[in-house]
Design an enzyme around this catalytic site. Structure first.
Site: not given
Ligand code: CA
Length: 463
Positions: A47-48, A285-286, A145, A87
């Site tokens: 995540d990130d 995810d990004n 999420h 996200c």
């Molecule tokens: Ca993210």
């Protein structure tokens, strides 16, 4: 002066190649896959995490030997993209196999457990539901999420097992960040005191999931919330980074905890004799967060349609099937993970819903020629920000900027030299391609405050 005539993307030719490639991708995998040979599928999502915050993309200050194993013992995708620069929409694309703008999931769901609007629409069939129909046991460990109301719960969307939380972030030591969330095992809340360090707990759960399900095909979606905020790590991991300080040090420790966990998962696959029967994907995810991550040499960060927001660490490992040390340099999408999993599971023909990704295996083994994608597209907040890539060209309309920009990624990966004035024909073709793709999309089903924060950052002159 650059010649526009010789550098215009050959859409028609590529469409033909694409159609043939897709045909091969859909048929060869099914023909060569018997029910007994269905591989386990594991998607490890961080995540990130920044593009350059893995060793296989050149990270110097955070060792990631286990994440590197996935790339080095399998395939490294240096041009791997997600479908959204933050996200929830990115996860909606990954799990649905469709561009999330097709069904209005274009913002983060911020609603509570009684919010029946903000969540991935129940009409959208997700990967675990599809895999269940062809005999897979399915589990999610980590961050969901995609909506908190019961109809959006992962246990009602195709997952047999759930250990994790429903919202967009969580305190790593067990306290929920909002009253409508908790760590859940199934539908049961897990008390905060039972959590040691969330990343370690997710890794331990993943190992146990593999042990429990080793005898039958399984799909494991291991969605770490690390290294997303809040910045929290344990002394064990912090001690590995005496050369770093401040938030970067904590972030590095969080990445290192993920790497340890991935090492535990890979070790368990080997211990159970599942190495050659398990396809492992890894991606973020990004793009990385502005404050702590390293997306260099890419421009931009999480939230942006510059490369740093949408191009992510991306690798796949399937010993005995994918040649170790492969570097696949064509653009690929997180949508392809979905399509590849479905094709290998042997049930593609049974799924009426159209998926938009491509089975990558024939491309990786050389059975399919051509390229997986004629073009890739991004749309943020209903078109406030958008981008399209085809071949070496990338057109983007950044939010808060007055016009589209055009870049040649082969000579200008950092997107510094806008060619839109020099190459009007390329600009027009890519704009046409974007609007063609965008025509059937629907407006966002809801809005969220996240994009307002992004707008403020841009207005403040950050990037
Ligand atoms: Ca993210």
């Amino acid at each position: 002066m650059r010649s526009a005539r010789v550098t215009i993307p050959a859409f028609r030719l590529r469409l033909w190649v694409y159609a043939i490639g897709s045909l091969l991708a859909g048929t060869t995998a099914i023909a060569s896959t018997t029910p007994a040979a269905k591989p386990n599928i594991i998607i490890i999502l961080t995540d990130d995490q920044g593009y350059t915050d893995v060793g296989f993309n050149g990270c110097k200050d955070i060792p990631t030997p286990n994440l590197d194993r996935i790339a080095h013992e399998g395939v490294h995708f240096p041009e791997g993209y997600v479908t959204h620069p933050y996200c929830s929409p990115s996860r909606a694309g990954l799990l649905s196999g469709r561009m999330q703008q097709r069904f209005g999931h274009e913002h983060n769901p911020e609603g509570a457990t009684d919010d029946n609007e903000e969540g991935i629409p129940v009409s959208v069939v997700l990967l675990p539901a599809r895999l269940k129909t062809v005999g897979y046991t399915t589990g999610i460990i980590g961050k969901w999420h995609l909506g908190k109301a019961p109809q959006f719960n992962p246990l009602n969307r195709g997952f047999d097992e759930f250990f994790g939380f429903l919202g967009g972030g969580f305190n790593y030591f067990g306290e929920a960040r909002d009253k409508d969330d908790s760590i859940y095992r199934g539908h049961t809340k897990v008390p905060a005191k039972a959590i040691t360090y969330l990343t370690d707990d997710f890794s331990a759960e993943a190992v146990q999931f593999i042990q429990r399900n080793k005898a039958n095909p399984f799909f494991l979606y291991l969605a770490y919330n690390a290294p997303h905020a809040p910045n929290q790590a344990t002394p064990k991991y912090l001690a590995r980074f005496p050369h770093l300080t401040g938030a970067r040090k904590i972030y590095a420790a969080m990445v290192s905890a993920v790497d340890d966990g991935v090492g535990r998962v890979l070790a368990e696959l080997k211990a159970q004799g599942l190495d050659e029967n398990t396809l492992v994907f890894f991606l973020s995810d990004n793009g990385g967060r502005l404050d702590v991550a390293d997306n260099h040499p890419l421009r931009g960060f999480k939230g942006s349609t510059y490369e740093g927001g949408i191009r992510v660490p991306f690798a796949a490992r399937w010993p005995g099937h994918l040649t170790a040390g492969t570097v696949y340099r064509q653009p690929v999408s997180s949508l392809d993970i979905h399509a590849t999993a479905l094709a290998l599971a042997g049930g593609t023909a049974a799924f009426a819903d159209r998926t938009e990704g491509v089975n990558l295996v024939p491309y990786l083994t050389g059975m399919a020629t051509g390229i997986p994608h004629v073009a890739l597209h991004w749309r943020v907040a209903g078109g406030w920000d958008f981008a399209v890539r085809s071949g070496n060209y990338k057109l983007t309309k950044p939010g808060l900027k007055p016009a589209v920009e055009l870049y040649d990624l082969t000579t200008d990966l950092r997107e510094q030299h806008d060619l839109s004035a020099q190459l009007p024909a390329v600009k027009a073709l890519l704009l046409d391609e974007y609007y063609r793709w965008d025509a059937p999309n629907v407006p966002p089903l809801w809005l969220d405050p996240h994009i307002e924060n992004v707008k403020k950052e841009r207005a403040a002159g950050i990037d």
